[in-house]
Design an enzyme around this catalytic site. Structure first.
Site, short mmCIF file in Angstrom:
data_model
loop_
_atom_site.label_atom_id
_atom_site.label_comp_id
_atom_site.label_asym_id
_atom_site.label_seq_id
_atom_site.Cartn_x
_atom_site.Cartn_y
_atom_site.Cartn_z
CE1 TYR A 184 7.07 -35.20 38.76
CE2 TYR A 184 9.01 -35.44 40.11
CZ TYR A 184 8.08 -34.70 39.59
OH TYR A 184 8.24 -33.47 39.59
CG HIS B 174 2.18 -32.23 41.69
ND1 HIS B 174 2.86 -33.67 41.27
CD2 HIS B 174 3.02 -31.24 40.93
CE1 HIS B 174 3.89 -33.35 40.35
NE2 HIS B 174 4.05 -32.23 40.09
CB SER C 77 10.81 -26.66 33.94
OG SER C 77 10.11 -27.98 33.47
N PRO C 78 14.09 -25.81 35.71
CG PRO C 78 15.77 -26.77 36.95
CD PRO C 78 14.61 -27.25 36.71
CG LEU C 79 18.60 -26.73 33.38
CD1 LEU C 79 19.52 -27.91 33.19
CD2 LEU C 79 19.53 -25.55 33.43
N GLY C 80 14.26 -25.23 31.51
CA GLY C 80 13.15 -25.28 30.40
C GLY C 80 12.59 -26.56 30.08
N GLY C 81 12.92 -27.66 30.75
CA GLY C 81 12.32 -28.86 30.49
C GLY C 81 12.69 -29.42 29.27
#
Length: 288
Positions: A55, A130, A210-214
């Site tokens: 990151y 990862h 990406s729970p909200l779609g990224g």
């Protein structure tokens, strides 16, 4: 904030974590704002922070997010004794791209650098491989993690972007406590590939990334009519509806939404209060 157990470890984590990635990519906010976001998450009861050595902007910036999180924790005035930082290793960032590297020697090196970046005074709470690299066997790639546990450099090990068969192979090498795979309204493979069911059966924590779609899709959530309608009916944001939907999918799921503004993590934590009925969950399933 509600809590649940991390895998079978006996360690408690908040039921919604903070994803640190947006705080360190090329579009990252100023450092002071990033620290403010982390501090706000802690104030709201978040005790799980997700990060990775990759990151960052590129290879010259490696481990940026880990160092930022450590700096934020050290400057926080409250209690951080229950905070769990879960990091990852195994991806490279040449020129800002993402590539896999499961070379055991490189993983040994990056584990040690992650250990130092996170303070170097206590073991890494959770280190996750990862993504499997086809150039190296899972057994080869996870041997450095096993060694690091024995050396006291890390407490727990997880895997990311793994199939059920790959998770099983990993568990033959080291004790695995968590799995981090993509899961959101557009990508629902964990429901059908057996990974979610396996985690639930085996007592492993599932972190949907990406729970909200990224960044590319998060702004499109309002276009899913079932989600938008429920958000309006419940006086909630579309993001809270999605996080509540994910949490309802299995007791082993702990969403880790990213945030680069305090308002974003405040909104995400509010999802804990959103309750969805079976009929409403079905409505999302059919409409997503």
């Amino acid at each position: 904030m509600e809590t649940k157990q991390l895998g079978n470890t006996g360690v408690s984590i908040s039921t919604i974590g903070l994803g640190g990635m947006p705080l360190s990519l090329s579009s990252r906010p100023p450092e002071s704002q990033g620290i403010e976001v982390i501090h706000r998450a802690l104030e709201l009861g978040v005790t799980l922070i997700d990060t990775a050595d990759s990151y960052c902007r590129d290879e010259s910036d490696k481990h940026h997010n880990e160092r930022l999180i450590y700096k934020a924790l050290q400057s926080y005035g409250g209690d951080i004794s229950q905070v769990v930082v879960a990091t990852k290793g195994g991806l490279m960032r040449p020129n800002g791209n993402w590539t896999r590297n499961g070379n055991p020697d490189r993983l040994r090196e990056t584990i040690r650098v992650s250990f130092e970046a996170l303070g170097g005074s206590k073991p890494i709470d959770v280190w996750q491989y990862h993504a499997p690299d086809p150039d190296y066997t899972i057994e080869e790639a996870l041997k450095p993690a096993q060694e690091a546990v024995e050396e006291g450099l890390m407490r727990f090990v997880g895997v990311s972007n793994f199939s059920v068969e790959q998770i099983k192979r990993a568990r033959d090498v080291v004790d695995v406590v968590s799995v981090q795979n993509q899961y959101n309204p557009w990508y629902r493979q964990p429901e059908t590939d057996g990974v979610l069911e396996y985690c639930e059966t085996e007592g492993l924590t599932f972190f949907p990334w990406s729970p909200l779609g990224g960044s590319r899709r998060v702004s499109s959530l309002g276009e899913i009519s079932a989600i938008a309608q429920l958000a309006q009916e419940k006086g909630a944001s579309v993001y809270q509806i999605v996080l509540a939907w994910l949490r309802s999918k299995s007791p082993c799921i702990v969403p880790i939404p990213g945030a680069s503004k305090t308002s974003s993590i405040e909104d995400s934590v509010g999802a804990v209060e959103v309750k969805l009925s079976e009929a409403e969950l079905k409505q999302i399933d059919q409409g997503a």
